[in-house]
Enzyme design. Structure first.
Site, short mmCIF file in Angstrom:
data_model
loop_
_atom_site.label_atom_id
_atom_site.label_comp_id
_atom_site.label_asym_id
_atom_site.label_seq_id
_atom_site.Cartn_x
_atom_site.Cartn_y
_atom_site.Cartn_z
N CYS A 30 0.83 -1.20 0.00
CA CYS A 30 0.00 0.00 0.00
C CYS A 30 0.88 1.26 0.00
O CYS A 30 1.59 1.53 0.96
CB CYS A 30 -0.91 -0.03 1.23
SG CYS A 30 -1.79 1.51 1.55
N CYS A 33 0.06 3.72 2.80
CA CYS A 33 0.54 3.20 4.09
C CYS A 33 2.01 3.53 4.28
O CYS A 33 2.43 3.94 5.37
CB CYS A 33 0.34 1.69 4.16
SG CYS A 33 -1.38 1.16 4.03
#
Length: 76
Positions: A30, A33
């Site tokens: 991600c 993230c």
């Protein structure tokens, strides 16, 4: 201290504890993230009143499902 990576068992123990916990549900693939990771680590280093932890949803899919995590990053 950087944000701690935890598993489902540790998660259950920490949320029942006395100290407030900020949980980052994330995954290594991600992009967003990875972008917020330095900020969370800096917060973890500067705040002693809140425990900042991370749960990798790829390693803990049951926990992510239990907590109804549908989009990452999700901070709880």
């Amino acid at each position: 201290m950087a944000a701690l990576n935890i598993n489902a068992k540790q998660y259950e123990e920490l949320i029942l504890g006395e100290k407030p916990v900020l949980v980052d549900f994330w995954a290594p693939w991600c992009t967003y993230c990875r972008r917020i990771d330095p900020v969370l680590n800096k917060l973890a280093d500067s705040r002693e009143d809140v425990l900042i932890v991370k749960v990798n949803i790829d390693e803990e899919p049951e926990l992510a499902s239990q907590e109804r995590i549908e989009v990452i990053p999700t901070l709880v």
